[in-house]
Design a protein around this motif. Structure first.
Motif, PDB file in Angstrom:
ATOM      1  N   PRO A   1      10.743   2.155  -7.347  1.00  0.00           N
ATOM      2  CA  PRO A   1       9.954   0.910  -7.405  1.00  0.00           C
ATOM      3  C   PRO A   1       8.550   1.158  -7.937  1.00  0.00           C
ATOM      4  O   PRO A   1       8.048   2.276  -7.944  1.00  0.00           O
ATOM      5  N   TRP A   2       7.918   0.084  -8.374  1.00  0.00           N
ATOM      6  CA  TRP A   2       6.527   0.131  -8.812  1.00  0.00           C
ATOM      7  C   TRP A   2       5.626  -0.061  -7.605  1.00  0.00           C
ATOM      8  O   TRP A   2       5.962  -0.781  -6.668  1.00  0.00           O
ATOM      9  N   GLY A   3       4.463   0.586  -7.639  1.00  0.00           N
ATOM     10  CA  GLY A   3       3.515   0.485  -6.537  1.00  0.00           C
ATOM     11  C   GLY A   3       2.098   0.479  -7.049  1.00  0.00           C
ATOM     12  O   GLY A   3       1.849   0.375  -8.253  1.00  0.00           O
ATOM     13  N   PRO A   4       1.126   0.617  -6.150  1.00  0.00           N
ATOM     14  CA  PRO A   4      -0.287   0.574  -6.554  1.00  0.00           C
ATOM     15  C   PRO A   4      -0.639   1.750  -7.465  1.00  0.00           C
ATOM     16  O   PRO A   4      -0.049   2.816  -7.401  1.00  0.00           O
TER      17      PRO A   4
ATOM     18  N   PRO B   1      -7.462   0.086 -11.206  1.00  0.00           N
ATOM     19  CA  PRO B   1      -7.393  -1.353 -10.919  1.00  0.00           C
ATOM     20  C   PRO B   1      -6.826  -2.114 -12.115  1.00  0.00           C
ATOM     21  O   PRO B   1      -7.161  -1.848 -13.261  1.00  0.00           O
ATOM     22  N   GLY B   2      -5.938  -3.057 -11.817  1.00  0.00           N
ATOM     23  CA  GLY B   2      -5.326  -3.839 -12.887  1.00  0.00           C
ATOM     24  C   GLY B   2      -4.030  -3.255 -13.399  1.00  0.00           C
ATOM     25  O   GLY B   2      -3.344  -3.881 -14.200  1.00  0.00           O
ATOM     26  N   PHE B   3      -3.664  -2.063 -12.935  1.00  0.00           N
ATOM     27  CA  PHE B   3      -2.402  -1.435 -13.309  1.00  0.00           C
ATOM     28  C   PHE B   3      -1.541  -1.248 -12.067  1.00  0.00           C
ATOM     29  O   PHE B   3      -2.037  -1.203 -10.936  1.00  0.00           O
ATOM     30  N   GLU B   4      -0.254  -1.133 -12.287  1.00  0.00           N
ATOM     31  CA  GLU B   4       0.652  -0.652 -11.253  1.00  0.00           C
ATOM     32  C   GLU B   4       1.329   0.603 -11.765  1.00  0.00           C
ATOM     33  O   GLU B   4       1.352   0.870 -12.971  1.00  0.00           O
ATOM     34  N   ALA B   5       1.860   1.415 -10.828  1.00  0.00           N
ATOM     35  CA  ALA B   5       2.353   2.741 -11.184  1.00  0.00           C
ATOM     36  C   ALA B   5       3.751   2.982 -10.635  1.00  0.00           C
ATOM     37  O   ALA B   5       4.119   2.485  -9.562  1.00  0.00           O
TER      38      ALA B   5
ATOM     39  N   LEU C   1       2.350   4.054 -15.971  1.00  0.00           N
ATOM     40  CA  LEU C   1       1.479   2.925 -15.675  1.00  0.00           C
ATOM     41  C   LEU C   1       1.830   1.738 -16.561  1.00  0.00           C
ATOM     42  O   LEU C   1       2.226   1.909 -17.719  1.00  0.00           O
ATOM     43  N   ARG C   2       1.674   0.554 -15.984  1.00  0.00           N
ATOM     44  CA  ARG C   2       1.801  -0.679 -16.770  1.00  0.00           C
ATOM     45  C   ARG C   2       0.845  -1.709 -16.184  1.00  0.00           C
ATOM     46  O   ARG C   2       0.420  -1.590 -15.019  1.00  0.00           O
TER      47      ARG C   2
ATOM     48  N   GLY D   1       3.204  -5.508 -22.521  1.00  0.00           N
ATOM     49  CA  GLY D   1       4.239  -4.556 -22.901  1.00  0.00           C
ATOM     50  C   GLY D   1       3.804  -3.114 -22.893  1.00  0.00           C
ATOM     51  O   GLY D   1       4.599  -2.221 -23.197  1.00  0.00           O
ATOM     52  N   LEU D   2       2.544  -2.851 -22.522  1.00  0.00           N
ATOM     53  CA  LEU D   2       2.046  -1.478 -22.497  1.00  0.00           C
ATOM     54  C   LEU D   2       2.712  -0.671 -21.388  1.00  0.00           C
ATOM     55  O   LEU D   2       2.846  -1.133 -20.253  1.00  0.00           O
ATOM     56  N   GLU D   3       3.112   0.563 -21.709  1.00  0.00           N
ATOM     57  CA  GLU D   3       3.511   1.559 -20.718  1.00  0.00           C
ATOM     58  C   GLU D   3       2.849   2.874 -21.087  1.00  0.00           C
ATOM     59  O   GLU D   3       2.926   3.311 -22.238  1.00  0.00           O
ATOM     60  N   LEU D   4       2.182   3.485 -20.110  1.00  0.00           N
ATOM     61  CA  LEU D   4       1.456   4.736 -20.309  1.00  0.00           C
ATOM     62  C   LEU D   4       2.031   5.819 -19.422  1.00  0.00           C
ATOM     63  O   LEU D   4       2.278   5.594 -18.229  1.00  0.00           O
TER      64      LEU D   4
END
Length: 376
Positions: free
Chosen positions: A264-267, A271-275, A293-294, A362-365
Motif C-alpha cells: 500500500p501507499w503511505g505517508p 509534503p505533498g507526496f505519498e510513498a 514517490l507520487r 502521473g509522476l512517479e519517482l
C-alpha cells in the motif's frame, strides 16, 4: 622465512596477464580453452576479469597498447598468519613478481564527495555493453569519488539471459525493475521468481544469485556502493538451493523482495507526496532506504519542499538519488538552478543544497537514500 610457513597461509593464486581487449581475451579463453569466468568488474564497463580452468587461474587486466611482460602472480593469503617481516611483494627470477594479497580484505568504500549530478535519457550512444550482454547507461559518471554507482540497464533481447551464479562484494546494492520483467533466483530464498515493473530487490553483500530470463526490452535501475566492486562467479553453487530462509543475515542485511502490487501507499517525508516503501530500511538496519514517490491526492498536490531544519529543502545525508520512472517534474533550487526532469532522467542532490520538486500528474519517482532516514 620458512617456505612451509609461507605456503600454509596461501588460499589461492592468480596469474596476471595484460591484454588490449578484454572481451577478445575472455572469448578466447572460454571458447577455445575451456576457461570459466569467476569474477568481472566493473559490471557496466568491464576492464578486469578472473577466469580459471585446468588448475590455473588467470586475472586479465585490460591496458590500452599493452605489451607482453614478465609473469605477475597474486597469492591470496591470510596476512595475520604470514611469518613476521614478510614483504607484501616478492621478486622471483626473470622479473617475476609475486604479490601477497589479503584474501578477505574488507570492502573499500571511498570517502564521500557531495555534488549535484543530473543525467538525461539520450539516444543509443549513451548505452554501453556490460556483463552478460546487457546494455548499461551510467547515471553517476563521476561516481562521487568512487563511493556510488547507478546504472540504467537494458536487456534488449527477451528469453534466457547468459548469466551464471555469482555474487558481489558490496556495502549496499538494490535492483529496481522499471519496465518489463526479469526472472531471478537467489541463494536460500526459495524458487525462482519474476520481478515485475515496480518491484525491487535488496541484494545483501555476497548473496549468490542469477538472472535467468527476461522480457524483451526489460529495464532495471541498479544502485551500488562502492562504485567499483568485485563480481565473483561461484560455479560450485547450484540455484535454487531448495531452502527458504527469509531471516538469514548476509553481513547484517536480509534479502528483500518488494512486490509493488502487494504494497500500500503511505505517508512520505516530502509534503505533498505519498510513498510506497520497499522495506529495505528495516532489512539494512537503517543503512539505506528505497521508496517510490507520487503526488498525494488532494490540495497538497502542488509544489512541495523536502523537510529540513534551518535550511528548508536541504538534507545532510550521505546520498539522495532520484530517478523519474514516469511523468515529469520541475526541480528547483537557489544553488542548483531550475531543471525539467522527464522519464528516464535522474539526479543526485548534494547535502546542504536546497531543492523543491514540483510534480506533474502521473509522476512517479524512485528515491534512494543513505542513510534510510536523511538527517536534516
Amino acid at each position: 622465512m620458512s617456505l612451509n610457513s609461507l605456503a600454509s597461509t596461501i588460499e589461492g593464486a592468480q596469474l596476471v596477464l595484460r591484454c588490449k581487449n578484454l572481451n577478445d581475451s575472455i572469448n578466447f579463453l572460454t571458447t577455445r580453452l575451456g576457461f570459466k569466468v569467476r569474477m568481472i568488474m566493473p559490471s557496466e564497463a568491464p576492464t578486469i576479469a578472473v577466469l580459471s580452468a585446468h588448475g590455473c587461474t588467470v586475472r586479465l587486466e585490460m591496458v590500452p597498447n599493452a605489451t607482453p611482460d614478465a609473469a605477475h602472480l597474486r597469492l591470496l593469503c591470510k596476512p595475520a598468519l604470514l611469518p613476521a617481516g614478510t614483504p607484501p611483494r616478492l621478486s622471483g627470477p626473470d622479473g617475476m613478481v609475486v604479490d601477497l594479497v589479503d584474501a578477505h580484505a574488507p570492502v573499500h568504500v571511498p570517502p564521500a564527495v557531495q555534488e549535484f549530478v543530473l543525467t538525461r535519457l539520450a539516444g543509443p550512444e549513451s548505452w554501453g555493453v556490460g556483463r552478460a550482454g546487457m546494455l548499461y547507461r551510467d547515471l553517476i559518471p563521476s561516481r562521487l569519488n568512487g563511493r556510488f554507482v547507478a546504472s540504467h540497464i537494458l536487456l534488449p533481447q527477451g528469453g534466457p539471459v547468459p548469466d551464471y551464479v555469482h555474487y558481489h562484494r558490496v556495502r549496499f546494492q538494490v535492483i529496481f525493475c522499471k519496465a518489463g520483467w526479469v526472472r531471478l533466483v537467489y541463494e536460500d530464498q526459495g524458487d525462482p521468481f519474476v520481478l515485475q515493473a515496480g518491484d525491487c530487490v535488496l541484494q545483501p553483500p555476497e548473496i549468490r544469485h542469477r538472472v535467468l530470463e527476461s522480457s524483451g526490452g526489460a529495464e532495471v535501475v541498479e544502485i551500488g556502493c562502492p562504485a567499483i566492486h568485485e563480481t565473483h562467479g561461484d560455479p560450485g553453487m547450484h540455484l535454487p538451493t531448495g531452502a527458504w530462509l527469509p531471516e538469514r543475515s548476509y553481513d547484517s542485511q536480509k534479502f528483500v523482495r518488494h512486490v509493488a502490487a502487494a504494497t500500500p501507499w503511505g505517508p512520505s517525508r516530502l509534503p505533498g507526496f505519498e510513498a510506497r516503501d520497499t522495506g529495505i530500511s528495516a532489512a539494512t538496519e537503517g543503512l539505506g532506504g528505497v521508496r517510490v514517490l507520487r503526488p498525494a491526492t488532494g490540495p497538497a498536490n502542488a509544489a512541495v519542499e523536502s523537510e529540513a531544519l534551518g535550511a528548508p529543502g536541504a538534507h545532510q545525508g550521505e546520498f539522495l538519488f532520484l530517478f523519474v520512472l514516469a511523468g515529469q517534474c520541475e526541480l528547483g533550487s537557489t544553488v542548483l538552478g531550475q531543471h525539467a526532469l522527464h522519464a528516464g532522467d535522474s539526479c543526485v542532490l548534494p547535502a546542504g543544497a536546497d531543492y523543491r520538486v514540483s510534480p506533474a500528474p502521473g509522476l512517479e519517482l524512485l528515491e534512494v537514500t543513505l542513510p534510510a532516514r536523511l538527517p536534516a
